[in-house]
Design an enzyme around this catalytic site. Sequence first.
Site, PDB file in Angstrom:
ATOM      1  N   TYR A 155      13.245   5.609 -15.157  1.00  3.04           N
ATOM      2  CA  TYR A 155      12.316   5.778 -16.286  1.00  3.04           C
ATOM      3  C   TYR A 155      11.292   4.633 -16.296  1.00  3.04           C
ATOM      4  CZ  TYR A 155      10.699   7.650 -20.753  1.00  3.04           C
ATOM      5  OH  TYR A 155       9.934   8.207 -21.748  1.00  3.04           O
ATOM      6  N   LYS A 162       7.613   3.119 -23.900  1.00  8.27           N
ATOM      7  CA  LYS A 162       8.280   3.621 -25.120  1.00  8.27           C
ATOM      8  C   LYS A 162       8.732   2.470 -26.021  1.00  8.27           C
ATOM      9  CE  LYS A 162       7.966   8.113 -24.415  1.00  8.27           C
ATOM     10  NZ  LYS A 162       6.879   8.855 -25.088  1.00  8.27           N
TER      11      LYS A 162
HETATM   12  P1  NAD Z   1       4.712  17.979 -21.853  1.00  8.38           P
HETATM   13  O1  NAD Z   1       4.281  17.774 -20.437  1.00  8.38           O
HETATM   14  O2  NAD Z   1       4.848  19.360 -22.338  1.00  8.38           O
HETATM   15  O3  NAD Z   1       3.772  17.172 -22.850  1.00  8.38           O
HETATM   16  C1  NAD Z   1       3.125  15.985 -22.492  1.00  8.38           C
HETATM   17  C2  NAD Z   1       1.705  16.134 -22.980  1.00  8.38           C
HETATM   18  O4  NAD Z   1       0.963  14.931 -22.753  1.00  8.38           O
HETATM   19  C3  NAD Z   1       0.965  17.264 -22.262  1.00  8.38           C
HETATM   20  O5  NAD Z   1       0.479  18.187 -23.198  1.00  8.38           O
HETATM   21  C4  NAD Z   1      -0.170  16.548 -21.588  1.00  8.38           C
HETATM   22  O6  NAD Z   1      -1.361  17.327 -21.510  1.00  8.38           O
HETATM   23  C5  NAD Z   1      -0.351  15.357 -22.517  1.00  8.38           C
HETATM   24  N1  NAD Z   1      -1.166  14.307 -21.916  1.00  8.38           N
HETATM   25  C6  NAD Z   1      -0.981  13.634 -20.758  1.00  8.38           C
HETATM   26  N2  NAD Z   1      -2.028  12.837 -20.519  1.00  8.38           N
HETATM   27  C7  NAD Z   1      -2.889  12.992 -21.559  1.00  8.38           C
HETATM   28  C8  NAD Z   1      -4.162  12.456 -21.889  1.00  8.38           C
HETATM   29  N3  NAD Z   1      -4.786  11.571 -21.088  1.00  8.38           N
HETATM   30  N4  NAD Z   1      -4.762  12.864 -23.046  1.00  8.38           N
HETATM   31  C9  NAD Z   1      -4.166  13.757 -23.860  1.00  8.38           C
HETATM   32  N5  NAD Z   1      -2.970  14.305 -23.596  1.00  8.38           N
HETATM   33  C10 NAD Z   1      -2.346  13.924 -22.454  1.00  8.38           C
HETATM   34  O7  NAD Z   1       6.110  17.177 -21.960  1.00  8.38           O
HETATM   35  P2  NAD Z   1       7.000  16.792 -23.226  1.00  8.38           P
HETATM   36  O8  NAD Z   1       8.319  16.464 -22.652  1.00  8.38           O
HETATM   37  O9  NAD Z   1       6.861  17.802 -24.271  1.00  8.38           O
HETATM   38  O10 NAD Z   1       6.333  15.409 -23.722  1.00  8.38           O
HETATM   39  C11 NAD Z   1       5.921  15.175 -25.053  1.00  8.38           C
HETATM   40  C12 NAD Z   1       6.415  13.822 -25.523  1.00  8.38           C
HETATM   41  O11 NAD Z   1       7.833  13.857 -25.643  1.00  8.38           O
HETATM   42  C13 NAD Z   1       6.099  12.665 -24.586  1.00  8.38           C
HETATM   43  O12 NAD Z   1       5.747  11.528 -25.345  1.00  8.38           O
HETATM   44  C14 NAD Z   1       7.423  12.416 -23.906  1.00  8.38           C
HETATM   45  O13 NAD Z   1       7.532  11.083 -23.453  1.00  8.38           O
HETATM   46  C15 NAD Z   1       8.359  12.688 -25.047  1.00  8.38           C
HETATM   47  N6  NAD Z   1       9.760  12.922 -24.693  1.00  8.38           N
HETATM   48  C16 NAD Z   1      10.104  13.876 -23.786  1.00  8.38           C
HETATM   49  C17 NAD Z   1      11.459  14.080 -23.489  1.00  8.38           C
HETATM   50  C18 NAD Z   1      11.888  15.099 -22.473  1.00  8.38           C
HETATM   51  O14 NAD Z   1      13.001  15.006 -21.966  1.00  8.38           O
HETATM   52  N7  NAD Z   1      11.070  16.099 -22.158  1.00  8.38           N
HETATM   53  C19 NAD Z   1      12.445  13.312 -24.134  1.00  8.38           C
HETATM   54  C20 NAD Z   1      12.051  12.355 -25.073  1.00  8.38           C
HETATM   55  C21 NAD Z   1      10.709  12.157 -25.341  1.00  8.38           C
HETATM   56  O1  0WE Z   2       8.945  10.727 -21.308  1.00  6.14           O
HETATM   57  C1  0WE Z   2       9.382  11.506 -20.492  1.00  6.14           C
HETATM   58  C2  0WE Z   2       8.513  11.996 -19.346  1.00  6.14           C
HETATM   59  C3  0WE Z   2       7.272  11.165 -19.194  1.00  6.14           C
HETATM   60  C4  0WE Z   2       6.435  11.407 -17.971  1.00  6.14           C
HETATM   61  C5  0WE Z   2       6.723  12.320 -16.964  1.00  6.14           C
HETATM   62  C6  0WE Z   2       5.857  12.462 -15.875  1.00  6.14           C
HETATM   63  C7  0WE Z   2       6.153  13.378 -14.744  1.00  6.14           C
HETATM   64  C8  0WE Z   2       4.938  13.785 -13.952  1.00  6.14           C
HETATM   65  C9  0WE Z   2       5.300  10.639 -17.861  1.00  6.14           C
HETATM   66  N1  0WE Z   2       4.456  10.761 -16.812  1.00  6.14           N
HETATM   67  C10 0WE Z   2       4.708  11.656 -15.842  1.00  6.14           C
HETATM   68  N2  0WE Z   2       3.837  11.736 -14.804  1.00  6.14           N
HETATM   69  C11 0WE Z   2       3.912  12.695 -13.839  1.00  6.14           C
HETATM   70  O2  0WE Z   2       3.110  12.725 -12.887  1.00  6.14           O
HETATM   71  N3  0WE Z   2      10.704  11.886 -20.603  1.00  6.14           N
HETATM   72  C12 0WE Z   2      11.503  11.314 -21.642  1.00  6.14           C
HETATM   73  C13 0WE Z   2      11.355  12.795 -19.662  1.00  6.14           C
HETATM   74  C14 0WE Z   2      12.026  11.965 -18.619  1.00  6.14           C
HETATM   75  O3  0WE Z   2      11.329  11.446 -17.578  1.00  6.14           O
HETATM   76  C15 0WE Z   2      12.202  10.703 -16.822  1.00  6.14           C
HETATM   77  C16 0WE Z   2      13.476  10.727 -17.412  1.00  6.14           C
HETATM   78  C17 0WE Z   2      13.364  11.526 -18.570  1.00  6.14           C
HETATM   79  C18 0WE Z   2      14.438  11.840 -19.537  1.00  6.14           C
HETATM   80  C19 0WE Z   2      11.971   9.957 -15.669  1.00  6.14           C
HETATM   81  C20 0WE Z   2      13.031   9.278 -15.067  1.00  6.14           C
HETATM   82  C21 0WE Z   2      14.282   9.303 -15.642  1.00  6.14           C
HETATM   83  C22 0WE Z   2      14.531  10.025 -16.824  1.00  6.14           C
END
Ligand code: NAD
Ligand code: 0WE
Length: 263
Positions: A155, A162
């Site tokens: 991560y 974060k």
């Molecule tokens: P997602 O890919 O659906 O959403 C991420 C969003 O970020 C996308 O809509 C993307 O267009 C937007 N984004 C990236 N660069 C950007 C920019 N320059 N300007 C505007 N928007 C931009 O994935 P998600 O998992 O729904 O992520 C949403 C949030 O939830 C993130 O902050 C992520 O870190 C957090 N999160 C995700 C998880 C998981 O396991 N999926 C867990 C905990 C927290």
């Molecule tokens: O916040 C996230 C994902 C954030 C994320 C993911 C990507 C993948 C593609 C940010 N930037 C990028 N850029 C890319 O090009 N999560 C909480 C999901 C997540 O991501 C991980 C996790 C978990 C959970 C990455 C490594 C280990 C665990």
Amino acid sequence: MNLLEGKTALICGVANDRSIAWGITRAFHEAGATIALSYAGEKLERRVRPLAEQVDCDFVENCDVSSDEDIKQLFTKVKQKFGTIDILVHAIAFANRDDLAGQFVDTSREGFLLAQNISVYSLIALSRESKDLMPNGGSILTLSYYGSEKAVPKYNVMGVAKAGLESSVRYLASDLGPKGIRVNAISAGPIKTLSASGIKDFRSMLNTFPSLAPLRRNVTLEDIGGAATFLASDASAGVTGEIMYVDAGYNTVGLSLLEKDEG
Ligand code: NAD
Ligand code: 0WE
């Protein structure tokens, strides 16, 4: 339940129907909110417009949060259309894929700054614009992850981002509290979204999680939507600066000895 009746929510970060922002959008719609959406990049418009229709939303605007110009334009349009808003949802994160693969020690300056810019500074910038449109108070929400407080393998630079995001929640809550604006984060368990699908080993994370989490399951978009509805509504009027875990209890347990006697 109509917890959000009469409230308007600007939700930033819907990419597709698996986005956490979309789970939150659906829950807010069901709770009676008026929805405005922003997405990043013209390529996504094609995906987001049809989703917006499902929640009776006709405000769908492009906003790349790395651009001050885009942010200004978004809020000018929000002000024109709605006058004021009650809720801001920030569900945006980005880091270079390479920085989520190798070792944290190898993070470049550029990669570090990119992750902080898109994933942390954007909350500050969007909150600043939002506060002027929240004369009656409001609720600002962002999404975090456990990797902010524990070193989760791979991560890496996002974990540090974060940590910065969660700290920003506390400082923003302190600044905006006197205006009746609350600022909180949901720390979500792993969910298979577009962002997560780029991550090697994500599937094995999802497979292992239920055996370690007290609720013995992964979390769903509905779980996040429900918690977000609470934090956006007046039901949480006394809550600000908080990081609320929606992770099936994962963060609360220490040593996990897998036992056979479930039930
Ligand atoms: P997602 O890919 O659906 O959403 C991420 C969003 O970020 C996308 O809509 C993307 O267009 C937007 N984004 C990236 N660069 C950007 C920019 N320059 N300007 C505007 N928007 C931009 O994935 P998600 O998992 O729904 O992520 C949403 C949030 O939830 C993130 O902050 C992520 O870190 C957090 N999160 C995700 C998880 C998981 O396991 N999926 C867990 C905990 C927290
Ligand atoms: O916040 C996230 C994902 C954030 C994320 C993911 C990507 C993948 C593609 C940010 N930037 C990028 N850029 C890319 O090009 N999560 C909480 C999901 C997540 O991501 C991980 C996790 C978990 C959970 C990455 C490594 C280990 C665990």
